[in-house]
Motif scaffolding. Structure first.
Motif, PDB file in Angstrom:
ATOM      1  N   UNK A  16      15.960  16.300  57.241  1.00  0.00           N
ATOM      2  CA  UNK A  16      14.737  16.717  57.925  1.00  0.00           C
ATOM      3  C   UNK A  16      14.827  16.265  59.379  1.00  0.00           C
ATOM      4  N   UNK A  17      14.533  17.176  60.310  1.00  0.00           N
ATOM      5  CA  UNK A  17      14.516  16.885  61.733  1.00  0.00           C
ATOM      6  C   UNK A  17      13.181  17.340  62.305  1.00  0.00           C
ATOM      7  N   UNK A  18      12.489  16.429  62.986  1.00  0.00           N
ATOM      8  CA  UNK A  18      11.186  16.776  63.542  1.00  0.00           C
ATOM      9  C   UNK A  18      11.342  17.340  64.947  1.00  0.00           C
ATOM     10  N   UNK A  19      10.342  18.083  65.383  1.00  0.00           N
ATOM     11  CA  UNK A  19      10.347  18.640  66.727  1.00  0.00           C
ATOM     12  C   UNK A  19      10.168  17.523  67.748  1.00  0.00           C
ATOM     13  N   UNK A  20      10.394  17.828  68.997  1.00  0.00           N
ATOM     14  CA  UNK A  20      10.349  16.800  70.030  1.00  0.00           C
ATOM     15  C   UNK A  20       8.951  16.179  70.117  1.00  0.00           C
ATOM     16  N   UNK A  76      12.701  11.674  73.150  1.00  0.00           N
ATOM     17  CA  UNK A  76      12.090  12.613  72.203  1.00  0.00           C
ATOM     18  C   UNK A  76      12.751  13.978  72.108  1.00  0.00           C
ATOM     19  N   UNK A  77      13.464  14.399  73.132  1.00  0.00           N
ATOM     20  CA  UNK A  77      14.083  15.727  73.094  1.00  0.00           C
ATOM     21  C   UNK A  77      15.465  15.709  72.457  1.00  0.00           C
ATOM     22  N   UNK A  78      15.901  14.561  71.928  1.00  0.00           N
ATOM     23  CA  UNK A  78      17.254  14.420  71.390  1.00  0.00           C
ATOM     24  C   UNK A  78      17.180  14.253  69.879  1.00  0.00           C
ATOM     25  N   UNK A  92      16.659  19.336  71.662  1.00  0.00           N
ATOM     26  CA  UNK A  92      15.551  20.067  71.046  1.00  0.00           C
ATOM     27  C   UNK A  92      14.722  20.843  72.056  1.00  0.00           C
ATOM     28  N   UNK A  93      14.870  20.503  73.338  1.00  0.00           N
ATOM     29  CA  UNK A  93      14.096  21.190  74.370  1.00  0.00           C
ATOM     30  C   UNK A  93      14.764  22.492  74.779  1.00  0.00           C
ATOM     31  N   UNK A  94      16.069  22.448  75.004  1.00  0.00           N
ATOM     32  CA  UNK A  94      16.796  23.654  75.418  1.00  0.00           C
ATOM     33  C   UNK A  94      17.465  24.372  74.246  1.00  0.00           C
TER      34      UNK A  94
END
Length: 239
Positions: A16-20, A76-78, A92-94
């Motif tokens: 499971x991977x959460x969004x940024x 948070x974006x990683x 997760x951002x790009x």
């Protein structure tokens, strides 16, 4: 109507991977597929979809399945995806993978013990420290500081160190009784098995209560007393 792929997510998931920014959206991976899930509403948003073609930059081995996933809470974006002895850093951002990935876990997580560098089963973020994670492998785990690439503790056994309902992680081992041997009478007739012979029950023999040694001694004394009293005048007077 749910498909077989959708039903498979109820039986087991891989990662499971959460969004940024620890948003309420999470991606749940299972084999070659993933679903987009709303944690706040507790319902699926979209999917299942194939990983291949929807996660740009992932190599072929990562599109077949993912072993573990981890959010970088201090960035948070990683996010990280692990597969066998390799991992990728995902933006997760790009929605891209930086050049140079995948890399060997041994090269990017240098302080991990050798068994953990060969593969990771699961990863859990620390609830208060954004730089600390727990990495699980088989029946052991380690504490790890991702920012400083430092091993904080372990390996330690999961059992006894991770709380929860009794028997949840490791159900107690139950002793299994050996099956009783019941001989069969004859051979099956026309494909029908013959019922086994029931063992005869032994008669219930009740054990008589045994007398205490002191009681036996008094009994023997009382039996010898009449003969002794016959020869003793004083005993005869008491009688």
């Amino acid at each position: 109507m749910a498909t077989d792929v959708q039903d498979s997510f109820y039986r087991r998931i891989d990662a499971v991977l959460r969004s940024k920014d620890e948003g309420h959206i999470a991606w749940i991976f299972k084999d070659r597929n993933y679903i987009r899930y709303d944690l706040k509403a507790d319902q699926g948003v979209s999917g299942p979809r194939e990983i291949a073609g929807n996660w740009p930059g992932l190599q072929d081995s990562f599109t077949r399945s993912v072993d573990a996933a981890l959010n970088r809470r201090d960035q948070p974006a990683v996010g990280y995806l692990f597969k066998d002895d390799q991992y990728v850093r995902y933006d997760l951002e790009s929605n891209t993978v930086p050049p140079g990935y995948p890399k060997a876990i041994a090269d990017g997580w240098t302080a991990l013990p050798a068994p953990f560098q060969l593969g990771i089963d699961a990863a859990v973020n620390h609830p208060t420290d954004p730089q600390v994670v727990w990495l699980l492998k088989d029946d052991q785990y380690v504490g790890y500081n991702v920012a400083s690439d430092k091993l904080l503790g372990g390996p330690k056994p999961i059992r006894g160190n991770w709380g929860g309902p009794a028997g949840l992680l490791h159900p107690p081992h139950r002793r299994r009784r050996a099956p009783r041997h019941r001989p069969y009478q004859g051979l099956p007739v026309q494909g029908r098995p013959v019922r086994p012979l029931r063992p005869r029950r032994r008669p219930n023999r009740r054990r008589l209560p045994q007398a205490h040694p002191r009681q036996l001694a008094l009994l023997q004394l009382n039996r010898a007393r009449p003969a002794a009293c016959a020869a003793s005048p004083a005993c005869a007077e008491r009688a």
